[in-house]
Design an enzyme around this catalytic site. Structure first.
Site, PDB file in Angstrom:
ATOM      1  N   TYR C 170       0.834  -1.204   0.000  1.00  7.97           N
ATOM      2  CA  TYR C 170       0.000   0.000   0.000  1.00  7.97           C
ATOM      3  C   TYR C 170       0.869   1.255   0.000  1.00  7.97           C
ATOM      4  CZ  TYR C 170      -3.700   3.218   1.578  1.00  7.97           C
ATOM      5  OH  TYR C 170      -4.592   4.258   1.686  1.00  7.97           O
ATOM      6  N   LYS C 174       1.245   3.946  -3.043  1.00  4.95           N
ATOM      7  CA  LYS C 174       0.857   5.342  -2.849  1.00  4.95           C
ATOM      8  C   LYS C 174       2.037   6.279  -3.118  1.00  4.95           C
ATOM      9  CE  LYS C 174      -3.481   4.663  -1.768  1.00  4.95           C
ATOM     10  NZ  LYS C 174      -4.564   5.154  -2.657  1.00  4.95           N
TER      11      LYS C 174
END
Lengths: 275, 275, 275, 275
Positions: C170, C174
């Site tokens: 994640y 990002k």
């Protein structure tokens, strides 16, 4: 101590405005309907907002004073948004005057002296106030001269003068809001604060759709179809205008009404929309 | 092809608004005064703006049509800001009507059909329009019914009706602007565009200070001192309101006037400020 | 023909942004979850918005291309808001990469060439991308050089490199979003459009609360307590930033990330918040 | 008592921001150049602003402390805008470090504890800080750990490390600003206030054009031509970003830098623009 935002009336428009203005502030939600404020407070808490609640009856000086006392205890009151209102499809003439006329007068008088320097308030009125015949100078003076509690005793607000029509009472009360806000700009100015109103046109809220479905619906549809924008308003449109009026960018704006109606009053005034 | 911003009138207010709205757009500066547009164009070019210029006489259909043709050739016209105006201290009655009344009518009629979908226009009117007696319904209808060139032939705009007073002509023209803009919201709406006006109160520009120093100065000072904000306005205050009206956040606002006057009209209307 | 707003991902943040930007536009709502878009479309229709829907799988080029085709047929696409994302508490590593990394790459590539001149897009990334070690210049070049479908084959995105950790996937995805958006500013610029991202910090949405309750919750609480604002974010905070980036006031901003985190990344970077 | 806006540095950018933020506030203009502040104060007074002035040397703790004392005596300080800066074409290495590095450190330390709750500050940095190699964690820690007066004694800021290049000193100082602002978000947070920076790209001010004409001009032109927007920035673009960061809509933003560069850093980072 955070700045305090007071939102009176938490229907669709009140909720949209509250969520828009609440970040970084302590928000005090008030409404006649306890379950409505509880529900919104729960949802706003979930979304990270810092929320307090208090039930209020805007037609009662005692109740609004209690709200003001609570608000002042929370911190400096920098924003007051008054969305409490009854529509002609919801209530009888007397209740409309007590909420839409007296309630606004009380709020203006009670909050004006206690808001913080630099504060701003907005009263949600209605474009119906533009579709009602203009007041005479004497009528305007009478509205300014009366205490909130004396307002309903004025001849112009008698059931006779209003032909026992809730719709007429609504329009006259909303037109009076502009006189009240204009007048209150002096009192709020003494606190270093500003006060304005917003007059939404035909907005697609639950209340708006109720009105569209009512007898006046055909006229409303004609207004929308013949308006410059040709569309219904949304709660976001009203929140955008309120956000502007409450912002530092509007620091030279006080005592006025901002009509957010998609051009529907213009359609009526120019004869394009007809009853 | 960049979006086109047209700014008509490049005094202090026009410059402030032009600089605010110009980033990322092609800006067409127009004014009666060639050296004024040349000077502003030079300074804005230095500051990185993409600027074109054209001289215009707003009281001439031919001249405004030529401006519109130039603008349309530059790209899609998404913003029109009309600040051209003459004050009663600057000009005789006839010139005031030709610029402040006829000029606005011509701009609304000529630009309305050619602006891009989603465009917005703002006419700078004046709070003087709020200090002038209301028009009768017949007078409003006459303003709407007349072509731009017929306006000055209406009885209400005759030198007699205006008592040969440039000040009265100014106030009546500015009040008429609201009728004109309200009416034009239909024409602009057919282009998918919006049109509104802004009525500045006592603004501290060169023109504003000229007025403060004139006979009407004492009254103006009384208005400011008794207003909710107690201060003079700045070009920034007006530009902030114009920016809002031109923004997507005002997409449901058309055909209205936004009064940005610090509460001075309220001071007059409620009897706190006196002539 | 109205301007078109495309909102991809209609969770709490997507809904707040959609309602904020939708007035006056045709809004196309897209999400993997058909019932979520149906529900929001119903509620927005009730509130007066002009809404269309289409199901989309952002990890599929075919599905996103179909969405783009639908959007383009509705009118000029002036705003694209990409909020689709999976959090480490919701999904395994592979799904996170497919949605948060590949999905963004596909959207940037497919929508860039078809948006209207003057359009703007925003990708919702995450402050987690700031808590992940910086990429080497070679890694950044690899992200820029790979087609969307090749991204997950890069060594840096292998399960080994990510230690089989959805949380690390994640954060890395990002962080990659910023490289992707920076790179895409050229492609979008060729359309006369802008593209930016927003990195929310700890936001109190359903997804945010899920994360707070997860193993990483203690760290998140430490970040919030030691941040400059000391509070959780709200969907309104993010919508405010997105509104700015999509506005004409941001016409010189493209290819950047706006961190809206209440100062929590600063708390980590300066050692005040600790894991 | 009005809110106080402090503007440090009154060049083109400082003036544009001051005029934008000043309405309704008491504005304190400060600069090293007494005639520059006198000139701007005169012009702003003419335009209706409420302005005070004080000469300041931002590289001097004593001078900045005196400015802070004056500001605090005027009322609650709600906005601080720091635009004071020297460019490599204007000054030698040592002066650049004293103003662009030490001056920012002093302002952050001196104003942080005295600003009002809800206040916000913005430091104008530069996109040059993005074109300078990243600091190591140790270097960032050293910047945070040093008092303002110790900063220039750090090895990384020695003439040797900076190869006696004013340009390198400028870039390193501007990159350090982001570390300083990130770190200061804690101190300002203790006052209930926020602090951020803005990094302008190639802006067409007098200073910007000077730089374009300098040796680094060819590179700058390449950056602009290959950027997403393909244009130079204007003072309005920067003022728009500053206005956002100072607004209630940015209440969850602190400790960050907002890059407003038209996409030129992206052009460099992705290899499209070349030295």
């Amino acid at each position: 101590m955070s700045e305090v935002l007071v939102v009176i009336g938490v229907g669709g428009m009140g909720e949209t405005i509250a969520r828009r203005q609440a970040p970084g502030k302590k928000t005090l939600l008030a409404d006649f309907n306890q379950s409505a404020i509880d529900s919104l407070a729960d949802r706003m808490f979930t979304d990270g907002f810092d929320v307090e609640t208090q039930r209020v009856d805007v037609s009662s000086r005692e109740s609004l004073t209690a709200l003001a006392t609570t608000a002042a205890a929370l911190g400096p009151i920098t924003q007051v948004v008054h969305t409490a209102g009854l529509s002609p499809t919801q209530a009888p003439l007397e209740a409309i005057l007590n909420v839409d006329l007296v309630g606004v007068a009380l709020m203006l008088e009670i909050f004006g002296p206690i808001v913080a320097p630099g504060a701003a308030g907005v009263v949600i009125s209605s474009s119906s106030g533009y579709l009602t015949p203009a007041f005479s100078p004497e009528q305007e003076a009478a509205i300014r001269g009366a205490s909130p509690e004396e307002l309903t005793s004025l001849e112009m607000f008698s059931a006779d003068a209003l032909r026992n029509s809730p719709g007429m009472a609504y329009g006259v009360a909303k037109r009076a809001n502009r006189v009240q806000v204009q007048n209150a700009s002096a009192l709020w100015g003494q606190s270093g604060a500003r006060i304005n109103s917003v007059s939404p046109g035909v907005i697609s809220t639950a209340m708006g759709r109720q009105e569209l479905a009512s007898d006046s619906g055909a006229f409303m549809r004609s207004m929308v179809e013949n308006s410059g924008t040709g569309r219904l308003g949304t709660p976001s449109d009203i929140a955008d205008g309120v956000t502007f009026l409450l912002s530092p960018q509007a620091s030279f704006i006080t005592g006025i009404d901002l009509l957010i109606d998609g051009g529907s009053v213009a359609a009526v005034a120019t004869g394009r929309a007809r009853m």
